[in-house]
Design a protein around this motif. Structure first.
Motif, PDB file in Angstrom:
ATOM      1  N   PHE A 169      23.941 -31.172  12.845  1.00 15.73           N
ATOM      2  CA  PHE A 169      25.387 -31.350  13.019  1.00 15.73           C
ATOM      3  C   PHE A 169      25.919 -32.455  12.103  1.00 15.73           C
ATOM      4  N   GLY A 170      26.203 -32.075  10.879  1.00 12.34           N
ATOM      5  CA  GLY A 170      26.814 -32.996   9.921  1.00 12.34           C
ATOM      6  C   GLY A 170      25.799 -33.631   8.988  1.00 12.34           C
ATOM      7  N   ASP A 171      26.143 -33.690   7.699  1.00  8.60           N
ATOM      8  CA  ASP A 171      25.316 -34.392   6.722  1.00  8.60           C
ATOM      9  C   ASP A 171      26.150 -35.321   5.862  1.00  8.60           C
ATOM     10  N   ASP A 172      27.315 -35.734   6.416  1.00 12.37           N
ATOM     11  CA  ASP A 172      28.216 -36.603   5.661  1.00 12.37           C
ATOM     12  C   ASP A 172      28.507 -37.908   6.403  1.00 12.37           C
ATOM     13  N   TYR A 173      27.600 -38.297   7.300  1.00 12.45           N
ATOM     14  CA  TYR A 173      27.738 -39.588   7.970  1.00 12.45           C
ATOM     15  C   TYR A 173      27.298 -40.719   7.036  1.00 12.45           C
ATOM     16  N   ASP A 174      27.695 -41.932   7.390  1.00 11.52           N
ATOM     17  CA  ASP A 174      27.323 -43.098   6.593  1.00 11.52           C
ATOM     18  C   ASP A 174      25.913 -43.544   6.969  1.00 11.52           C
ATOM     19  N   THR A 175      24.950 -42.697   6.619  1.00 13.44           N
ATOM     20  CA  THR A 175      23.528 -42.954   6.865  1.00 13.44           C
ATOM     21  C   THR A 175      22.766 -42.613   5.595  1.00 13.44           C
ATOM     22  N   PRO A 176      21.508 -42.993   5.470  1.00 13.70           N
ATOM     23  CA  PRO A 176      20.785 -42.769   4.213  1.00 13.70           C
ATOM     24  C   PRO A 176      20.777 -41.333   3.721  1.00 13.70           C
ATOM     25  N   ASP A 177      20.647 -40.340   4.629  1.00 15.54           N
ATOM     26  CA  ASP A 177      20.653 -38.945   4.175  1.00 15.54           C
ATOM     27  C   ASP A 177      21.840 -38.150   4.716  1.00 15.54           C
ATOM     28  N   GLY A 178      22.791 -38.833   5.358  1.00 16.94           N
ATOM     29  CA  GLY A 178      24.006 -38.182   5.825  1.00 16.94           C
ATOM     30  C   GLY A 178      23.938 -37.620   7.232  1.00 16.94           C
ATOM     31  N   SER A 179      22.731 -37.524   7.812  1.00 11.35           N
ATOM     32  CA  SER A 179      22.606 -37.010   9.180  1.00 11.35           C
ATOM     33  C   SER A 179      22.500 -38.166  10.163  1.00 11.35           C
TER      34      SER A 179
ATOM     35  N   ASN B  37      15.528 -42.984  13.209  1.00  7.35           N
ATOM     36  CA  ASN B  37      15.132 -41.826  12.401  1.00  7.35           C
ATOM     37  C   ASN B  37      16.283 -40.848  12.353  1.00  7.35           C
ATOM     38  N   SER B  38      16.568 -40.306  11.178  1.00  8.78           N
ATOM     39  CA  SER B  38      17.655 -39.349  11.047  1.00  8.78           C
ATOM     40  C   SER B  38      17.208 -37.963  11.491  1.00  8.78           C
ATOM     41  N   VAL B  39      18.180 -37.097  11.751  1.00  8.52           N
ATOM     42  CA  VAL B  39      17.863 -35.727  12.144  1.00  8.52           C
ATOM     43  C   VAL B  39      17.088 -35.025  11.033  1.00  8.52           C
ATOM     44  N   LEU B  40      17.511 -35.212   9.800  1.00  5.55           N
ATOM     45  CA  LEU B  40      16.800 -34.579   8.689  1.00  5.55           C
ATOM     46  C   LEU B  40      15.397 -35.171   8.528  1.00  5.55           C
ATOM     47  N   GLU B  41      15.224 -36.429   8.862  1.00  3.65           N
ATOM     48  CA  GLU B  41      13.890 -37.027   8.837  1.00  3.65           C
ATOM     49  C   GLU B  41      12.999 -36.395   9.901  1.00  3.65           C
ATOM     50  N   VAL B  42      13.586 -36.108  11.069  1.00  2.00           N
ATOM     51  CA  VAL B  42      12.840 -35.408  12.113  1.00  2.00           C
ATOM     52  C   VAL B  42      12.374 -34.051  11.608  1.00  2.00           C
ATOM     53  N   VAL B  43      13.269 -33.342  10.918  1.00  2.00           N
ATOM     54  CA  VAL B  43      12.916 -32.029  10.364  1.00  2.00           C
ATOM     55  C   VAL B  43      11.750 -32.158   9.386  1.00  2.00           C
ATOM     56  N   ARG B  44      11.857 -33.099   8.464  1.00  2.00           N
ATOM     57  CA  ARG B  44      10.800 -33.264   7.450  1.00  2.00           C
ATOM     58  C   ARG B  44       9.475 -33.687   8.094  1.00  2.00           C
ATOM     59  N   THR B  45       9.554 -34.579   9.070  1.00  8.75           N
ATOM     60  CA  THR B  45       8.330 -35.062   9.711  1.00  8.75           C
ATOM     61  C   THR B  45       7.651 -33.943  10.489  1.00  8.75           C
ATOM     62  N   PHE B  46       8.447 -33.114  11.162  1.00  9.82           N
ATOM     63  CA  PHE B  46       7.850 -31.994  11.887  1.00  9.82           C
ATOM     64  C   PHE B  46       7.148 -31.048  10.923  1.00  9.82           C
TER      65      PHE B  46
ATOM     66  N   PRO C  12      13.177 -23.607   9.544  1.00 10.32           N
ATOM     67  CA  PRO C  12      14.486 -23.103   9.109  1.00 10.32           C
ATOM     68  C   PRO C  12      15.615 -23.938   9.716  1.00 10.32           C
ATOM     69  N   HIS C  13      16.517 -24.410   8.877  1.00 11.25           N
ATOM     70  CA  HIS C  13      17.634 -25.200   9.382  1.00 11.25           C
ATOM     71  C   HIS C  13      18.827 -25.063   8.445  1.00 11.25           C
ATOM     72  N   ARG C  14      19.990 -25.330   8.998  1.00 11.96           N
ATOM     73  CA  ARG C  14      21.225 -25.298   8.213  1.00 11.96           C
ATOM     74  C   ARG C  14      22.079 -26.502   8.597  1.00 11.96           C
ATOM     75  N   ILE C  15      22.985 -26.840   7.717  1.00  9.76           N
ATOM     76  CA  ILE C  15      23.913 -27.937   7.987  1.00  9.76           C
ATOM     77  C   ILE C  15      25.183 -27.364   8.608  1.00  9.76           C
ATOM     78  N   GLY C  16      25.494 -27.818   9.806  1.00  7.73           N
ATOM     79  CA  GLY C  16      26.710 -27.388  10.477  1.00  7.73           C
ATOM     80  C   GLY C  16      27.744 -28.496  10.483  1.00  7.73           C
ATOM     81  N   PRO C  17      28.902 -28.245  11.086  1.00 11.76           N
ATOM     82  CA  PRO C  17      29.933 -29.273  11.172  1.00 11.76           C
ATOM     83  C   PRO C  17      29.528 -30.376  12.129  1.00 11.76           C
ATOM     84  N   ARG C  18      30.187 -31.507  12.027  1.00 12.94           N
ATOM     85  CA  ARG C  18      29.950 -32.590  12.975  1.00 12.94           C
ATOM     86  C   ARG C  18      30.213 -32.112  14.399  1.00 12.94           C
ATOM     87  N   ARG C  19      29.477 -32.669  15.341  1.00 11.85           N
ATOM     88  CA  ARG C  19      29.631 -32.312  16.742  1.00 11.85           C
ATOM     89  C   ARG C  19      30.497 -33.357  17.440  1.00 11.85           C
TER      90      ARG C  19
END
Length: 283
Positions: free
Chosen positions: A164-174, A215-224, A233-240
């Motif tokens: 849910f979102g990849d445009d936050y003010d975080t290192p990878d946007g999630s 840990n960012s959401v995308l970091e969770v994805v990569r670590t898994f 499989p994952h996609r970027i959706g709108p902010r929640r």
């Protein structure tokens, strides 16, 4: 074991009537941000109502030890929702980003003032990821539980994971959160309950429980993907609605007072979650 609606005082009282209780750890709160936005009254009724009923019964039956995790499951949406300076300490609270955080914030800020249960009383702050150990514990996942979505997607039960979102003010946007293994979480609550047996415990204390590392959401994805060896499989959706960019705990006080430190990290948690998901498929 008793199956009781904690907002039903008459039914809940029958649990207390079974015999003397040493103390209470209150986990009977809803915790999903998205669901709270869609059904806010459900959250007000259960999360506040169950606490009020519990405190009334504790007073009636003379139970004086309370560990109150639901007050701060909202850590990520209660504290510093616009903050750029995590980690957050236990007492830095600012309302509010969602009905869930508003409800739990109401409980968190008022629980120390509700003295019907009598001191001592302890409140613990946590943002848990409920991941059982070694794939052997049957543990139901709640709505919007990130670990569940990850493992269910890997198992083919979901088509894909939505970030849910990849445009936050975080290192990878999630969004960044502090994910704690359920074994560490359980151990911390046992330590908190044990502290209430001491003679010099103040009326109410607050502890943040976490790894102290976000840990960012995308970091969770990569670590898994790394620990499982599988693509996720994952996609970027709108902010929640109701989400905030980045929050993780400062567990210093839990370490200094309770002697608590996390023994497991994100890789351990995700590896155990995947083993558990695989064990479910084999049942």
């Amino acid at each position: 074991m008793h199956r009781v609606d904690c907002t039903d005082e008459e039914a809940f009282a029958r649990v207390f009537e079974q015999g003397a209780l040493h103390g209470v750890i209150h986990f009977a709160a809803y915790k999903a941000v998205g669901e709270s936005v869609a059904e806010p009254l459900k959250y007000y009724h259960n999360n506040i109502g169950s606490l009020v009923v519990l405190l009334r019964l504790m007073a009636r039956y003379g139970v004086k030890r309370l560990v109150f995790p639901p007050a701060v499951r909202c850590t990520a949406t209660l504290t510093g929702s616009r903050s750029r300076s995590p980690p957050l300490t236990a007492m830095r609270c600012r309302l509010t980003a969602s009905p869930r955080s508003s409800v739990n914030g109401c409980c968190a800020t008022r629980a120390p003032r509700i003295r019907t249960c009598g001191p001592p009383c302890s409140a613990t702050s946590t943002r848990p990821v409920r991941i059982p150990p070694r794939g052997s514990v049957s543990c139901p996942w709640g709505p919007e539980q990130p670990g569940a979505f990850v493992t269910q997607t890997a198992a083919g039960l979901r088509k894909e994971l939505t970030v849910f979102g990849d445009d936050y003010d975080t290192p990878d946007g999630s969004c960044v959160r502090d994910y704690i293994h359920v074994v560490d979480l359980a151990r911390a609550h046992v330590l908190a309950l044990g502290r209430l047996d001491g003679k010099d415990v103040p009326g109410c204390e607050v502890f943040n429980l976490g790894t102290g590392t976000g840990n960012s959401v995308l970091e969770v994805v990569r670590t898994f993907e790394e620990v499982s060896g599988l693509p996720l499989p994952h996609r970027i959706g709108p902010r929640r609605p109701g989400d905030v960019p980045a929050v993780y705990a400062d567990p210093t006080r839990a370490r200094d007072v309770l002697g608590f430190e996390c023994r497991y990290g994100l890789r351990d948690a995700l590896a155990d979650a995947w083993r558990w998901q695989q064990a479910l498929a084999g049942d």
